[in-house]
Write a protein that holds these residues in place. Sequence first.
Motif, PDB file in Angstrom:
ATOM      1  N   VAL A   1      44.130  34.554  47.383  1.00  0.00           N
ATOM      2  CA  VAL A   1      44.521  33.396  48.207  1.00  0.00           C
ATOM      3  C   VAL A   1      45.260  33.893  49.440  1.00  0.00           C
ATOM      4  O   VAL A   1      46.194  34.688  49.336  1.00  0.00           O
ATOM      5  CB  VAL A   1      45.445  32.446  47.394  1.00  0.00           C
ATOM      6  N   ARG A   2      44.829  33.445  50.603  1.00  0.00           N
ATOM      7  CA  ARG A   2      45.450  33.843  51.876  1.00  0.00           C
ATOM      8  C   ARG A   2      46.524  32.837  52.276  1.00  0.00           C
ATOM      9  O   ARG A   2      46.516  31.697  51.796  1.00  0.00           O
ATOM     10  CB  ARG A   2      44.382  33.889  52.965  1.00  0.00           C
ATOM     11  N   LEU A   3      47.390  33.202  53.217  1.00  0.00           N
ATOM     12  CA  LEU A   3      48.311  32.203  53.771  1.00  0.00           C
ATOM     13  C   LEU A   3      47.507  31.278  54.669  1.00  0.00           C
ATOM     14  O   LEU A   3      46.662  31.720  55.447  1.00  0.00           O
ATOM     15  CB  LEU A   3      49.408  32.854  54.599  1.00  0.00           C
TER      16      LEU A   3
ATOM     17  N   ARG B   1      31.216  31.077  62.888  1.00  0.00           N
ATOM     18  CA  ARG B   1      30.039  31.480  62.116  1.00  0.00           C
ATOM     19  C   ARG B   1      29.163  30.240  61.870  1.00  0.00           C
ATOM     20  O   ARG B   1      27.971  30.243  62.120  1.00  0.00           O
ATOM     21  CB  ARG B   1      30.504  32.072  60.775  1.00  0.00           C
ATOM     22  N   SER B   2      29.808  29.138  61.393  1.00  0.00           N
ATOM     23  CA  SER B   2      29.050  27.903  61.170  1.00  0.00           C
ATOM     24  C   SER B   2      29.260  26.972  62.371  1.00  0.00           C
ATOM     25  O   SER B   2      30.276  27.062  63.058  1.00  0.00           O
ATOM     26  CB  SER B   2      29.535  27.236  59.889  1.00  0.00           C
ATOM     27  N   ALA B   3      28.292  26.081  62.582  1.00  0.00           N
ATOM     28  CA  ALA B   3      28.356  25.187  63.750  1.00  0.00           C
ATOM     29  C   ALA B   3      29.536  24.217  63.618  1.00  0.00           C
ATOM     30  O   ALA B   3      29.849  23.756  62.522  1.00  0.00           O
ATOM     31  CB  ALA B   3      27.052  24.411  63.855  1.00  0.00           C
TER      32      ALA B   3
ATOM     33  N   GLY C   1      34.023  37.664  53.065  1.00  0.00           N
ATOM     34  CA  GLY C   1      35.045  38.620  53.506  1.00  0.00           C
ATOM     35  C   GLY C   1      36.232  37.941  54.173  1.00  0.00           C
ATOM     36  O   GLY C   1      37.054  38.581  54.824  1.00  0.00           O
ATOM     37  N   TYR C   2      36.376  36.641  54.027  1.00  0.00           N
ATOM     38  CA  TYR C   2      37.551  35.922  54.562  1.00  0.00           C
ATOM     39  C   TYR C   2      37.681  34.591  53.862  1.00  0.00           C
ATOM     40  O   TYR C   2      36.802  34.207  53.097  1.00  0.00           O
ATOM     41  CB  TYR C   2      37.457  35.726  56.080  1.00  0.00           C
TER      42      TYR C   2
HETATM   43  P1  NAP Z   1      40.188  31.569  59.241  1.00  0.00           P
HETATM   44  O1  NAP Z   1      40.837  30.240  59.061  1.00  0.00           O
HETATM   45  O2  NAP Z   1      39.523  32.199  58.071  1.00  0.00           O
HETATM   46  O3  NAP Z   1      39.155  31.430  60.450  1.00  0.00           O
HETATM   47  C1  NAP Z   1      38.228  32.408  60.754  1.00  0.00           C
HETATM   48  C2  NAP Z   1      37.272  31.911  61.830  1.00  0.00           C
HETATM   49  O4  NAP Z   1      36.420  32.990  62.231  1.00  0.00           O
HETATM   50  C3  NAP Z   1      36.348  30.793  61.320  1.00  0.00           C
HETATM   51  O5  NAP Z   1      36.140  29.837  62.319  1.00  0.00           O
HETATM   52  C4  NAP Z   1      35.048  31.541  61.012  1.00  0.00           C
HETATM   53  O6  NAP Z   1      33.871  30.757  61.133  1.00  0.00           O
HETATM   54  C5  NAP Z   1      35.064  32.584  62.129  1.00  0.00           C
HETATM   55  N1  NAP Z   1      34.193  33.725  61.776  1.00  0.00           N
HETATM   56  C6  NAP Z   1      34.246  34.506  60.675  1.00  0.00           C
HETATM   57  N2  NAP Z   1      33.256  35.419  60.702  1.00  0.00           N
HETATM   58  C7  NAP Z   1      32.549  35.174  61.833  1.00  0.00           C
HETATM   59  C8  NAP Z   1      31.400  35.764  62.421  1.00  0.00           C
HETATM   60  N3  NAP Z   1      30.744  36.767  61.825  1.00  0.00           N
HETATM   61  N4  NAP Z   1      30.939  35.245  63.584  1.00  0.00           N
HETATM   62  C9  NAP Z   1      31.569  34.208  64.165  1.00  0.00           C
HETATM   63  N5  NAP Z   1      32.673  33.611  63.667  1.00  0.00           N
HETATM   64  C10 NAP Z   1      33.167  34.099  62.514  1.00  0.00           C
HETATM   65  O7  NAP Z   1      41.250  32.641  59.768  1.00  0.00           O
HETATM   66  P2  NAP Z   1      42.623  32.384  60.550  1.00  0.00           P
HETATM   67  O8  NAP Z   1      43.700  31.942  59.634  1.00  0.00           O
HETATM   68  O9  NAP Z   1      42.358  31.531  61.728  1.00  0.00           O
HETATM   69  O10 NAP Z   1      42.985  33.871  61.004  1.00  0.00           O
HETATM   70  C11 NAP Z   1      42.089  34.648  61.768  1.00  0.00           C
HETATM   71  C12 NAP Z   1      42.519  36.104  61.796  1.00  0.00           C
HETATM   72  O11 NAP Z   1      43.672  36.249  62.616  1.00  0.00           O
HETATM   73  C13 NAP Z   1      42.966  36.700  60.467  1.00  0.00           C
HETATM   74  O12 NAP Z   1      41.857  37.084  59.678  1.00  0.00           O
HETATM   75  C14 NAP Z   1      43.814  37.870  60.890  1.00  0.00           C
HETATM   76  O13 NAP Z   1      43.030  39.032  60.995  1.00  0.00           O
HETATM   77  C15 NAP Z   1      44.307  37.474  62.278  1.00  0.00           C
HETATM   78  N6  NAP Z   1      45.777  37.278  62.322  1.00  0.00           N
HETATM   79  C16 NAP Z   1      46.514  38.041  63.172  1.00  0.00           C
HETATM   80  C17 NAP Z   1      47.872  37.849  63.257  1.00  0.00           C
HETATM   81  C18 NAP Z   1      48.714  38.636  64.202  1.00  0.00           C
HETATM   82  O14 NAP Z   1      49.947  38.564  64.145  1.00  0.00           O
HETATM   83  N7  NAP Z   1      48.135  39.370  65.114  1.00  0.00           N
HETATM   84  C19 NAP Z   1      48.492  36.864  62.462  1.00  0.00           C
HETATM   85  C20 NAP Z   1      47.708  36.117  61.609  1.00  0.00           C
HETATM   86  C21 NAP Z   1      46.338  36.323  61.539  1.00  0.00           C
HETATM   87  P3  NAP Z   1      33.613  29.481  60.150  1.00  0.00           P
HETATM   88  O15 NAP Z   1      34.577  28.424  60.634  1.00  0.00           O
HETATM   89  O16 NAP Z   1      32.213  29.134  60.402  1.00  0.00           O
HETATM   90  O17 NAP Z   1      33.920  29.955  58.757  1.00  0.00           O
END
Ligand code: NAP
Length: 306
Positions: free
Chosen positions: A82-84, A161-163, A305-306
């Motif tokens: 489970v992620r935050l 990834r999804s529309a 993977g996420y």
């Molecule tokens: P999330 O809710 O899982 O959102 C991920 C998004 O990326 C979703 O819209 C997903 O598409 C899209 N995606 C995944 N694989 C893709 C691909 N192959 N092509 C196009 N789109 C793709 O993640 P989140 O909570 O927003 O966090 C995103 C990332 O930010 C984390 O994984 C982490 O690495 C990074 N982060 C960095 C910090 C920092 O301090 N720098 C802090 C927190 C997080 P779908 O909507 O279609 O699934």
Amino acid sequence: MNITICFDKLPPEPWVQGLQQAFPQASVSAWAPGAPVADHAIVWAPPQQFIDEQRGLKALFNIGAGVDALLQLKLPPSLKVVRLDDAGMSVQMAEYVCHAVIRHFREFDGYDADTQTGKWSYRKPRSRADFAVGVMGLGVLGERVAKALQVFDFPVNGYSRSAKNLPGIRCFSGAQGLPEFLAATRVLVNLMPLTPETENILNQSTLSQLQKGGYVINVARGRHLVEEDLITLIDSGHLSGATLDVFRTEPLPAEHPFWRHPQIIVTPHTSARTLREESITQIVGKIQALQRGEAINGVVDPQRGY
Ligand code: NAP
Ligand code: GLV
């Protein structure tokens, strides 16, 4: 109910205390090799030994949004990861990205340099319409960032990834949507998870498809970006610069060229920090929901993977 805590390079004690206070019915402790198997675990980049010894956990709670480090380990297929889920991160990310976009758009670095030399000099107003911002990743953080940018009237594109269909945001998706998304974007914000599909996705080929004068803001993971390609494209003049919060090697080594590049701004992986209180409240709520047999948000799909 036993909860164990295992962090890499982060003292567990404040979390043990905070969790114990928020969840008095549980017994909370910091993991040590050989400790009995707990019911739930709270982790950040634990060693493989932890996973191997703690067979039988009901769930593993990651104290970050990104689970790439965790998924490198050999995890039992049945283990719930489970992620935050935001927990105070999305507003920080919105602040960071809006700051970086506005600093670039309004040329504040130029005014800072003028301040150093006592120079009173206006820059010509630039057209917002020429600064479309493209947010790659429209998840918990990306959607919040895209909406925050709309407040400043930047044209906003989104890629996932999804529309998706988000009011006022030009949405693109999938591999087939990427060229059109890049061609419509001047300032690129990366907020995708690091997966086999997204590793090295910011490279010579994709970054050169951004509009001339493009700018890159990477706040996701260092391994999304081919670092030499970014420098080549900035030095050739196609890109105008970058704000980078994440790197292939962290801390960024002292000899790394990013530190000295005049068009690159470096911050130390700080764009959205894990907030302990909010995170503990969220995790305790999720453990209690699991105890009641309810579904929870933020369960990672190991195939995606996420
Ligand atoms: P999330 O809710 O899982 O959102 C991920 C998004 O990326 C979703 O819209 C997903 O598409 C899209 N995606 C995944 N694989 C893709 C691909 N192959 N092509 C196009 N789109 C793709 O993640 P989140 O909570 O927003 O966090 C995103 C990332 O930010 C984390 O994984 C982490 O690495 C990074 N982060 C960095 C910090 C920092 O301090 N720098 C802090 C927190 C997080 P779908 O909507 O279609 O699934
Ligand atoms: C930080 O980088 C996170 O993934 O939460």
